[in-house]
Design an enzyme around this catalytic site. Structure first.
Site, PDB file in Angstrom:
ATOM      1  N   HIS A  58       0.857  -1.194   0.000  1.00 21.86           N
ATOM      2  CA  HIS A  58       0.000   0.000   0.000  1.00 21.86           C
ATOM      3  C   HIS A  58       0.889   1.239   0.000  1.00 21.86           C
ATOM      4  O   HIS A  58       2.025   1.217   0.498  1.00 21.86           O
ATOM      5  CB  HIS A  58      -0.881   0.022   1.244  1.00 21.86           C
ATOM      6  CG  HIS A  58      -1.995  -0.968   1.219  1.00 21.86           C
ATOM      7  ND1 HIS A  58      -3.151  -0.793   1.948  1.00 21.86           N
ATOM      8  CD2 HIS A  58      -2.133  -2.146   0.568  1.00 21.86           C
ATOM      9  CE1 HIS A  58      -3.957  -1.820   1.740  1.00 21.86           C
ATOM     10  NE2 HIS A  58      -3.354  -2.660   0.914  1.00 21.86           N
ATOM     11  N   GLU A  60       0.888   3.915   1.803  1.00 21.95           N
ATOM     12  CA  GLU A  60       1.344   4.353   3.126  1.00 21.95           C
ATOM     13  C   GLU A  60       2.521   3.527   3.622  1.00 21.95           C
ATOM     14  O   GLU A  60       3.493   4.059   4.159  1.00 21.95           O
ATOM     15  CB  GLU A  60       0.212   4.264   4.165  1.00 21.95           C
ATOM     16  CG  GLU A  60      -0.993   5.099   3.844  1.00 21.95           C
ATOM     17  CD  GLU A  60      -2.095   4.303   3.162  1.00 21.95           C
ATOM     18  OE1 GLU A  60      -1.812   3.611   2.147  1.00 21.95           O
ATOM     19  OE2 GLU A  60      -3.235   4.361   3.629  1.00 21.95           O
ATOM     20  N   CYS A  88      -6.340   2.087   5.728  1.00 22.17           N
ATOM     21  CA  CYS A  88      -6.984   0.835   6.125  1.00 22.17           C
ATOM     22  C   CYS A  88      -6.415   0.398   7.477  1.00 22.17           C
ATOM     23  O   CYS A  88      -5.537   1.057   8.033  1.00 22.17           O
ATOM     24  CB  CYS A  88      -6.727  -0.237   5.060  1.00 22.17           C
ATOM     25  SG  CYS A  88      -5.008  -0.806   5.005  1.00 22.17           S
ATOM     26  N   CYS A  91      -2.553  -0.214   7.369  1.00 22.28           N
ATOM     27  CA  CYS A  91      -1.789   1.030   7.291  1.00 22.28           C
ATOM     28  C   CYS A  91      -1.925   1.846   8.573  1.00 22.28           C
ATOM     29  O   CYS A  91      -0.950   2.446   9.033  1.00 22.28           O
ATOM     30  CB  CYS A  91      -2.225   1.828   6.076  1.00 22.28           C
ATOM     31  SG  CYS A  91      -1.786   0.983   4.521  1.00 22.28           S
TER      32      CYS A  91
END
Length: 154
Positions: A58, A60, A88, A91
């Site tokens: 992801h 992040e 999410c 993260c």
């Protein structure tokens, strides 16, 4: 300036949006993130799940890894993480573990958001760190990028 935002926030969110657009070059969901420390970008990334075939790739996570290398520490102190979509659970957990003091996100994620939409990991009082969170910066632009991406797949 809207409540919770500072003058330079829009500039850095636009950099995160630019990162998000990069994800489109390899058919990843257009989410971008930048980590800013002392007014300088020390980490920048976009989703690379499809590119790497890695569920943890992801924006992040990748931006935090880059920031950790740049700062020479897994503690990403005195920094701000800008991300185009509400983080999410994974993260949000990484943000807490990295001790990021402030998170600014673009649009909410009503299906998987963990900064107040579905869950609020970032405000969980039982965790050892709770960053300040400001959501909704350039939300329309961030949401439009995602809507266009998913609309083209239906």
């Amino acid at each position: 300036m809207a409540a919770g935002f500072f003058p330079r926030d829009e500039h850095f969110m636009r950099l995160a949006i630019r990162e998000a657009r990069e994800a489109l070059t390899h058919d990843d969901v257009p989410i971008g993130a930048v980590v800013v420390h002392g007014g300088e970008v020390v980490g920048a990334a976009h989703n690379e799940r499809e590119l790497r075939q890695d569920p943890t790739a992801h924006a992040e996570i990748l931006a935090l890894r880059e920031a950790g290398r740049a700062l020479g520490s897994w503690r990403v102190l005195d920094a701000v993480l800008y991300v185009t979509l509400e983080p999410c659970v994974m993260c949000a957990g990484a943000i807490v573990l990295a001790r990021v003091p402030r998170v600014v996100y673009g649009t909410t994620d009503p299906k998987a958001g963990a900064a107040g939409s579905v869950l609020d990991v970032l405000a969980q009082p039982r965790l050892n760190h709770r960053p300040a969170v400001a959501g909704g910066l350039l939300a329309g632009e961030c949401a439009a990028l995602l809507a266009e991406f998913f609309g083209s797949r239906r």
